[in-house]
Design a protein around this motif. Structure first.
Motif, PDB file in Angstrom:
ATOM      1  N   ALA A 178      48.932  78.738 122.204  1.00  0.00           N
ATOM      2  CA  ALA A 178      49.777  78.335 121.071  1.00  0.00           C
ATOM      3  C   ALA A 178      50.987  79.263 120.961  1.00  0.00           C
ATOM      4  O   ALA A 178      50.879  80.462 121.209  1.00  0.00           O
ATOM      5  CB  ALA A 178      48.973  78.358 119.780  1.00  0.00           C
ATOM      6  N   PRO A 179      52.149  78.728 120.580  1.00  0.00           N
ATOM      7  CA  PRO A 179      53.371  79.544 120.512  1.00  0.00           C
ATOM      8  C   PRO A 179      53.297  80.630 119.445  1.00  0.00           C
ATOM      9  O   PRO A 179      52.529  80.540 118.489  1.00  0.00           O
ATOM     10  CB  PRO A 179      54.454  78.508 120.156  1.00  0.00           C
ATOM     11  N   ASN A 180      54.128  81.641 119.626  1.00  0.00           N
ATOM     12  CA  ASN A 180      54.312  82.714 118.633  1.00  0.00           C
ATOM     13  C   ASN A 180      53.012  83.444 118.296  1.00  0.00           C
ATOM     14  O   ASN A 180      52.848  83.942 117.181  1.00  0.00           O
ATOM     15  CB  ASN A 180      54.940  82.171 117.347  1.00  0.00           C
ATOM     16  N   GLU A 181      52.075  83.490 119.267  1.00  0.00           N
ATOM     17  CA  GLU A 181      50.812  84.184 119.053  1.00  0.00           C
ATOM     18  C   GLU A 181      50.103  83.676 117.801  1.00  0.00           C
ATOM     19  O   GLU A 181      49.439  84.427 117.081  1.00  0.00           O
ATOM     20  CB  GLU A 181      51.029  85.699 118.970  1.00  0.00           C
ATOM     21  N   SER A 182      50.209  82.361 117.560  1.00  0.00           N
ATOM     22  CA  SER A 182      49.547  81.776 116.391  1.00  0.00           C
ATOM     23  C   SER A 182      48.088  81.444 116.675  1.00  0.00           C
ATOM     24  O   SER A 182      47.295  81.316 115.739  1.00  0.00           O
ATOM     25  CB  SER A 182      50.280  80.505 115.937  1.00  0.00           C
ATOM     26  N   TYR A 183      47.713  81.281 117.932  1.00  0.00           N
ATOM     27  CA  TYR A 183      46.324  81.046 118.344  1.00  0.00           C
ATOM     28  C   TYR A 183      45.617  80.024 117.449  1.00  0.00           C
ATOM     29  O   TYR A 183      44.471  80.234 117.025  1.00  0.00           O
ATOM     30  CB  TYR A 183      45.543  82.356 118.379  1.00  0.00           C
ATOM     31  N   SER A 184      46.291  78.927 117.172  1.00  0.00           N
ATOM     32  CA  SER A 184      45.713  77.876 116.348  1.00  0.00           C
ATOM     33  C   SER A 184      46.499  76.590 116.588  1.00  0.00           C
ATOM     34  O   SER A 184      47.662  76.630 117.008  1.00  0.00           O
ATOM     35  CB  SER A 184      45.754  78.250 114.860  1.00  0.00           C
ATOM     36  N   ILE A 185      45.854  75.464 116.331  1.00  0.00           N
ATOM     37  CA  ILE A 185      46.518  74.162 116.467  1.00  0.00           C
ATOM     38  C   ILE A 185      46.162  73.287 115.276  1.00  0.00           C
ATOM     39  O   ILE A 185      45.121  73.467 114.644  1.00  0.00           O
ATOM     40  CB  ILE A 185      46.135  73.445 117.778  1.00  0.00           C
ATOM     41  N   ARG A 186      47.036  72.325 114.995  1.00  0.00           N
ATOM     42  CA  ARG A 186      46.776  71.383 113.915  1.00  0.00           C
ATOM     43  C   ARG A 186      45.639  70.450 114.286  1.00  0.00           C
ATOM     44  O   ARG A 186      45.351  70.218 115.463  1.00  0.00           O
ATOM     45  CB  ARG A 186      48.028  70.562 113.619  1.00  0.00           C
ATOM     46  N   SER A 187      44.995  69.878 113.290  1.00  0.00           N
ATOM     47  CA  SER A 187      43.885  68.961 113.535  1.00  0.00           C
ATOM     48  C   SER A 187      44.349  67.727 114.301  1.00  0.00           C
ATOM     49  O   SER A 187      43.631  67.233 115.184  1.00  0.00           O
ATOM     50  CB  SER A 187      43.237  68.552 112.216  1.00  0.00           C
TER      51      SER A 187
ATOM     52  N   ILE B  53      37.400  83.539 128.424  1.00  0.00           N
ATOM     53  CA  ILE B  53      38.737  83.595 127.827  1.00  0.00           C
ATOM     54  C   ILE B  53      39.643  84.524 128.614  1.00  0.00           C
ATOM     55  O   ILE B  53      40.789  84.183 128.935  1.00  0.00           O
ATOM     56  CB  ILE B  53      38.639  84.045 126.357  1.00  0.00           C
ATOM     57  N   GLU B  54      39.148  85.703 128.966  1.00  0.00           N
ATOM     58  CA  GLU B  54      39.982  86.672 129.679  1.00  0.00           C
ATOM     59  C   GLU B  54      40.264  86.231 131.113  1.00  0.00           C
ATOM     60  O   GLU B  54      41.344  86.480 131.644  1.00  0.00           O
ATOM     61  CB  GLU B  54      39.306  88.042 129.677  1.00  0.00           C
ATOM     62  N   ASN B  55      39.300  85.554 131.753  1.00  0.00           N
ATOM     63  CA  ASN B  55      39.468  85.151 133.147  1.00  0.00           C
ATOM     64  C   ASN B  55      40.291  83.887 133.323  1.00  0.00           C
ATOM     65  O   ASN B  55      40.805  83.621 134.417  1.00  0.00           O
ATOM     66  CB  ASN B  55      38.093  84.941 133.809  1.00  0.00           C
TER      67      ASN B  55
ATOM     68  N   GLU C 200      47.975  86.782 131.365  1.00  0.00           N
ATOM     69  CA  GLU C 200      48.106  88.023 130.597  1.00  0.00           C
ATOM     70  C   GLU C 200      49.057  87.852 129.417  1.00  0.00           C
ATOM     71  O   GLU C 200      48.853  88.444 128.360  1.00  0.00           O
ATOM     72  CB  GLU C 200      48.590  89.155 131.505  1.00  0.00           C
ATOM     73  N   GLU C 201      50.082  87.035 129.601  1.00  0.00           N
ATOM     74  CA  GLU C 201      51.066  86.868 128.530  1.00  0.00           C
ATOM     75  C   GLU C 201      50.519  86.039 127.370  1.00  0.00           C
ATOM     76  O   GLU C 201      51.094  86.032 126.284  1.00  0.00           O
ATOM     77  CB  GLU C 201      52.328  86.196 129.074  1.00  0.00           C
ATOM     78  N   ASP C 202      49.397  85.337 127.587  1.00  0.00           N
ATOM     79  CA  ASP C 202      48.814  84.520 126.528  1.00  0.00           C
ATOM     80  C   ASP C 202      47.888  85.315 125.625  1.00  0.00           C
ATOM     81  O   ASP C 202      47.632  84.926 124.487  1.00  0.00           O
ATOM     82  CB  ASP C 202      48.031  83.337 127.122  1.00  0.00           C
ATOM     83  N   LEU C 203      47.352  86.426 126.127  1.00  0.00           N
ATOM     84  CA  LEU C 203      46.407  87.227 125.352  1.00  0.00           C
ATOM     85  C   LEU C 203      46.986  88.603 125.066  1.00  0.00           C
ATOM     86  O   LEU C 203      47.586  89.224 125.927  1.00  0.00           O
ATOM     87  CB  LEU C 203      45.081  87.376 126.100  1.00  0.00           C
TER      88      LEU C 203
ATOM     89  N   ALA D  85      55.236  96.497 121.846  1.00  0.00           N
ATOM     90  CA  ALA D  85      54.114  95.684 122.320  1.00  0.00           C
ATOM     91  C   ALA D  85      52.824  95.930 121.537  1.00  0.00           C
ATOM     92  O   ALA D  85      51.787  95.371 121.881  1.00  0.00           O
ATOM     93  CB  ALA D  85      53.854  95.960 123.803  1.00  0.00           C
ATOM     94  N   VAL D  86      52.865  96.740 120.499  1.00  0.00           N
ATOM     95  CA  VAL D  86      51.648  97.086 119.775  1.00  0.00           C
ATOM     96  C   VAL D  86      51.162  95.916 118.922  1.00  0.00           C
ATOM     97  O   VAL D  86      51.917  95.332 118.152  1.00  0.00           O
ATOM     98  CB  VAL D  86      51.879  98.328 118.882  1.00  0.00           C
TER      99      VAL D  86
END
Length: 332
Positions: free
Chosen positions: A119-128, A184-186, A190-193, A217-218
């Motif tokens: 998901a964009p902007n590190e929002s890690y969520s999507i609409r229903s 998830i990690e595999n 890298e840019e997604d997590l 980057a923190v």
């Protein structure tokens, strides 16, 4: 014929209770253990059981290890509470037969997880609505109806694989954070997590430092920040361990997680690069389908907007006054 009650029955009763719940807080796990002890000691009053939680847990984990099973811990990203889950350590054909979800339903879950993780902007969520519409991306031999998708999403939430907020957005569930940690990690770029600079675990909800002109980057979990602030002297300001930006100050943080998305605005999703292995499992794409042409925004006077101007017009993700946010966390 009566069965003799032994101390090992505490192990059996505890595991049975934990497996039926799958994910519990550490406090609940200790209550299950104490209940198992009380039951065994009541049925056999002359027996002695482990009185130390850590000793008991270590012994149980040792018994589970040859079976490729484990009891893992994780931190709740909102409350900081320790949660525990009974997990399978091997993702093979045998393990896949241990679920009551079909291959098509598992493929749909993976689609939902991929869209959450990218998901964009590190929002890690999507609409229903986005989650339901993902059934259209399944292969022709894995098609599901929208009604079936809605039922599955409810099931994923009920079993802890996904979490759904009051805004109706889906995010990674506590059970997935624990049981699917390696997956998830595999399976993510890298840019997604992003990882917490304090506990070094993946951050799905937390804060992003805005120091160094937004290049810092923190990233930090909310509970990790609160613990760090307490160790740093309580109510005073902390300093970023990388860019030395004072924390908290107004505008010093951006939110990570669904709070990074304002209501009524959904940021653009960037396409995800796939490797050859992913492409073999990816839903089939019709060659005749072409991506829609991008409309060029017009400025006053008929001049086409430059890419820089278009980017400037697009709203940014939510920024916060961390003083207010931290006070809410501490009051909770």
């Amino acid at each position: 014929m009566s069965t003799k009650i032994s101390a090992s029955d505490v192990d059996r009763l505890f595991l049975q209770a934990l497996m039926s719940r799958r994910v519990v807080s550490e406090d609940v796990a200790k209550l299950l253990w104490q209940s198992a002890r009380d039951t065994v000691e009541e049925l056999n009053q002359g027996i002695e059981t482990d009185a130390n939680w850590n000793t008991f847990l270590g012994r149980i984990k040792g018994k589970l290890e040859p079976l490729n099973l484990d009891i893992k811990n994780a931190q709740d990203e909102e409350t900081g509470e320790t949660v525990m889950a009974f997990t399978n350590l091997v993702d093979d054909a045998v393990a896949q037969h241990g679920t009551d979800y079909t291959a098509a339903e598992i493929a749909y879950f993976k689609q939902v997880m991929e869209h959450i993780l990218t998901a964009p902007n590190e929002s890690y969520s999507i609409r229903s609505t986005e989650a339901v519409n993902l059934v259209s991306q399944l292969r022709s031999d894995q098609k599901l109806t929208r009604n079936h998708a809605e039922e599955l999403l409810s099931s994923f939430v009920a079993r802890g694989w996904l979490s759904q907020s009051t805004r109706g957005r889906y995010s990674v569930g506590t059970r997935s954070m624990i049981e699917l940690h390696s997956y998830i990690e595999n399976n993510c770029d890298e840019e997604d997590l992003v990882k917490c600079h304090i506990c070094d675990d993946v951050v799905f909800k937390g804060y992003q430092c805005r120091g160094d002109n937004g290049k810092c980057a923190v990233r930090i979990h909310k509970p990790c920040y609160n613990k760090w602030k307490t160790r740093s002297g309580g109510g005073g300001s902390c300093v970023c361990m990388d860019c030395r930006q004072p924390w908290p100050t107004t505008g010093s943080f951006k939110l990570i997680g669904e709070d990074a998305v304002r209501d009524g605005f959904e940021p653009r999703r960037r396409p995800r690069a796939r490797g050859s292995d992913d492409e073999e499992e990816a839903p089939s794409q019709k060659p005749s389908q072409k991506p829609p042409k991008k409309k060029t925004k017009q400025r006053r006077g008929g001049r086409a907007a430059s890419p820089e101007e278009e980017e400037a017009e697009e709203p940014e993700s939510e920024e916060i006054d961390v003083n207010d946010e931290m006070e809410e966390d501490e009051n909770d």
